[in-house]
Design a protein around this motif. Structure first.
Motif, PDB file in Angstrom:
ATOM      1  N   UNK A   1     -16.500  -2.208  -9.786  1.00 36.36           N
ATOM      2  CA  UNK A   1     -16.653  -2.362  -8.341  1.00 36.36           C
ATOM      3  C   UNK A   1     -16.320  -3.791  -7.907  1.00 36.36           C
ATOM      4  N   UNK A   2     -16.723  -4.772  -8.716  1.00 38.14           N
ATOM      5  CA  UNK A   2     -16.422  -6.170  -8.385  1.00 38.14           C
ATOM      6  C   UNK A   2     -14.912  -6.417  -8.423  1.00 38.14           C
ATOM      7  N   UNK A   3     -14.239  -5.848  -9.428  1.00 37.64           N
ATOM      8  CA  UNK A   3     -12.786  -5.993  -9.518  1.00 37.64           C
ATOM      9  C   UNK A   3     -12.113  -5.303  -8.340  1.00 37.64           C
ATOM     10  N   UNK A   4     -12.559  -4.082  -8.029  1.00 45.42           N
ATOM     11  CA  UNK A   4     -11.984  -3.349  -6.894  1.00 45.42           C
ATOM     12  C   UNK A   4     -12.157  -4.125  -5.600  1.00 45.42           C
ATOM     13  N   UNK A   5     -13.329  -4.761  -5.443  1.00 41.25           N
ATOM     14  CA  UNK A   5     -13.576  -5.550  -4.233  1.00 41.25           C
ATOM     15  C   UNK A   5     -12.576  -6.705  -4.136  1.00 41.25           C
ATOM     16  N   UNK A   6     -12.297  -7.371  -5.254  1.00 41.71           N
ATOM     17  CA  UNK A   6     -11.320  -8.458  -5.244  1.00 41.71           C
ATOM     18  C   UNK A   6      -9.922  -7.938  -4.911  1.00 41.71           C
ATOM     19  N   UNK A   7      -9.588  -6.766  -5.455  1.00 43.22           N
ATOM     20  CA  UNK A   7      -8.269  -6.185  -5.187  1.00 43.22           C
ATOM     21  C   UNK A   7      -8.137  -5.833  -3.717  1.00 43.22           C
ATOM     22  N   UNK A   8      -9.186  -5.270  -3.135  1.00 45.89           N
ATOM     23  CA  UNK A   8      -9.147  -4.908  -1.705  1.00 45.89           C
ATOM     24  C   UNK A   8      -8.994  -6.152  -0.838  1.00 45.89           C
ATOM     25  N   UNK A   9      -9.631  -7.226  -1.242  1.00 41.88           N
ATOM     26  CA  UNK A   9      -9.478  -8.476  -0.498  1.00 41.88           C
ATOM     27  C   UNK A   9      -8.039  -8.963  -0.552  1.00 41.88           C
ATOM     28  N   UNK A  10      -7.422  -8.864  -1.727  1.00 44.79           N
ATOM     29  CA  UNK A  10      -6.016  -9.257  -1.864  1.00 44.79           C
ATOM     30  C   UNK A  10      -5.127  -8.356  -1.019  1.00 44.79           C
TER      31      UNK A  10
END
Length: 322
Positions: A299-308
């Protein structure tokens, strides 16, 4: 005899005389005049008709030439259309083959990164490519931040697995908290994830000799023991795959090898699942390693990807330009 006139016709047999009234003479002259008028009118009419016929023939010739030119142009255009049709069909066939190849390749990539099911088939290619890119980016980011892959560039197998064993020097049964790579002396040792060097020195108490410890994101840590030499120092930032040292036999060791450990917070983990971990078997580690909250990390990785994704989306980019 004033009202008569005589016509004499002579031949070998003699002369004959014909007497006519003056009215007949006038009628004859009238008839001749009428014939003359008809001949003149007929001649003029014939000349006019011939002129018209020639004009019609000339117009017909021009029309025929125009028609032939038009037919020739139409035929040339038709042949050009046929050529374009053949080229278009060939291009369509090539595009179709390319599309089929792209679809197969995309399916292969989707299968590789775990995007399967009928839901993928209902998405157009652009969205599928975007989904593949984002999902692949997230997984690659996870594989760079979390230890994965081999810690030695060229190794000849594992000489000792993770678990309890009898120590080859002391003979005492104890936990072997890592795995040992069999490799030639001086073989490059690689960082298995991005991180910061936490320790790089000779460690006598552990028996690992020259030891490097790297702190990674999300609570992970890796250790590399029995090194011949060290190419980094404390505080250095290292990237996944970067050479950090060389295989050696320092400390309590029976021969050249690398002792490799993976930690999460204060718990040792079996490094073998991490060594074999990659895009092809991305989900396997979630079943093999139970002591890591993979859901929270994903979830933390997905959140970073969504921000990008949000940062580089067209709407956001246009708003920045404005």
């Amino acid at each position: 005899m004033r009202n008569h006139f005589t016509i004499t016709i002579s031949d070998v047999y003699g002369a004959k005389h014909y007497s006519f009234k003056q009215a007949i003479r006038k009628f004859a002259w009238l008839w001749v005049s009428v014939l003359l008028v008809f001949w003149i009118v007929g001649g003029v009419s014939l000349y006019w008709m011939l002129f018209e016929a020639r004009q019609i023939e000339a117009d017909h010739k021009i029309a025929l030439e125009t028609l032939q030119s038009s037919v020739a142009k139409t035929q040339a255009d038709y042949e050009d259309l046929l050529k374009e049709k053949v080229l278009t069909e060939r291009e369509l066939s090539q595009k179709s083959d390319q599309l089929a190849f792209l679809d197969q390749t995309l399916q292969g990539v989707e299968d590789l990164i775990g995007l399967k099911g009928n839901a993928v088939d209902s998405i157009d290619y652009q969205d599928r490519m975007k989904r593949v890119q984002l999902d692949s980016l997230g997984k690659r980011l996870m594989l760079e931040l979390v230890p994965s892959g081999a810690a030695v560039k060229n190794y000849k197998g594992l000489t000792s697995p993770y678990g309890y064993r009898k120590h080859p020097i002391t003979g005492v049964r104890q936990l072997h908290g890592g795995i040992d790579y069999k490799a030639e002396m001086g073989e490059p040792v690689l960082a298995t994830a991005d991180g910061v060097v936490q320790y790089a020195a000779y460690n006598k108490s552990s028996g690992y000799g020259n030891l490097i410890s790297i702190a990674h994101s999300n609570g992970f840590r890796t250790r590399y023991g029995h090194l011949k030499s060290m190419a980094v120092k404390v505080g250095d930032y290292v990237s996944k795959g970067q050479v950090i040292g060389a295989v050696g036999s320092s400390g309590r060791s029976t021969g050249p090898h690398l002792h490799y450990e993976v930690w999460f917070l204060q718990r040792r983990l079996n490094p073998e699942p991490f060594q074999d971990w990659g895009l092809a078997n991305y989900d396997s580690i979630f079943e093999q390693v139970k002591k890591v909250p993979w859901g929270s990390l994903s979830q933390a990785i997905d959140h970073q990807i969504r921000l990008v994704e949000k940062q580089f989306s067209p709407q956001n980019a246009s708003s920045k330009v404005n």
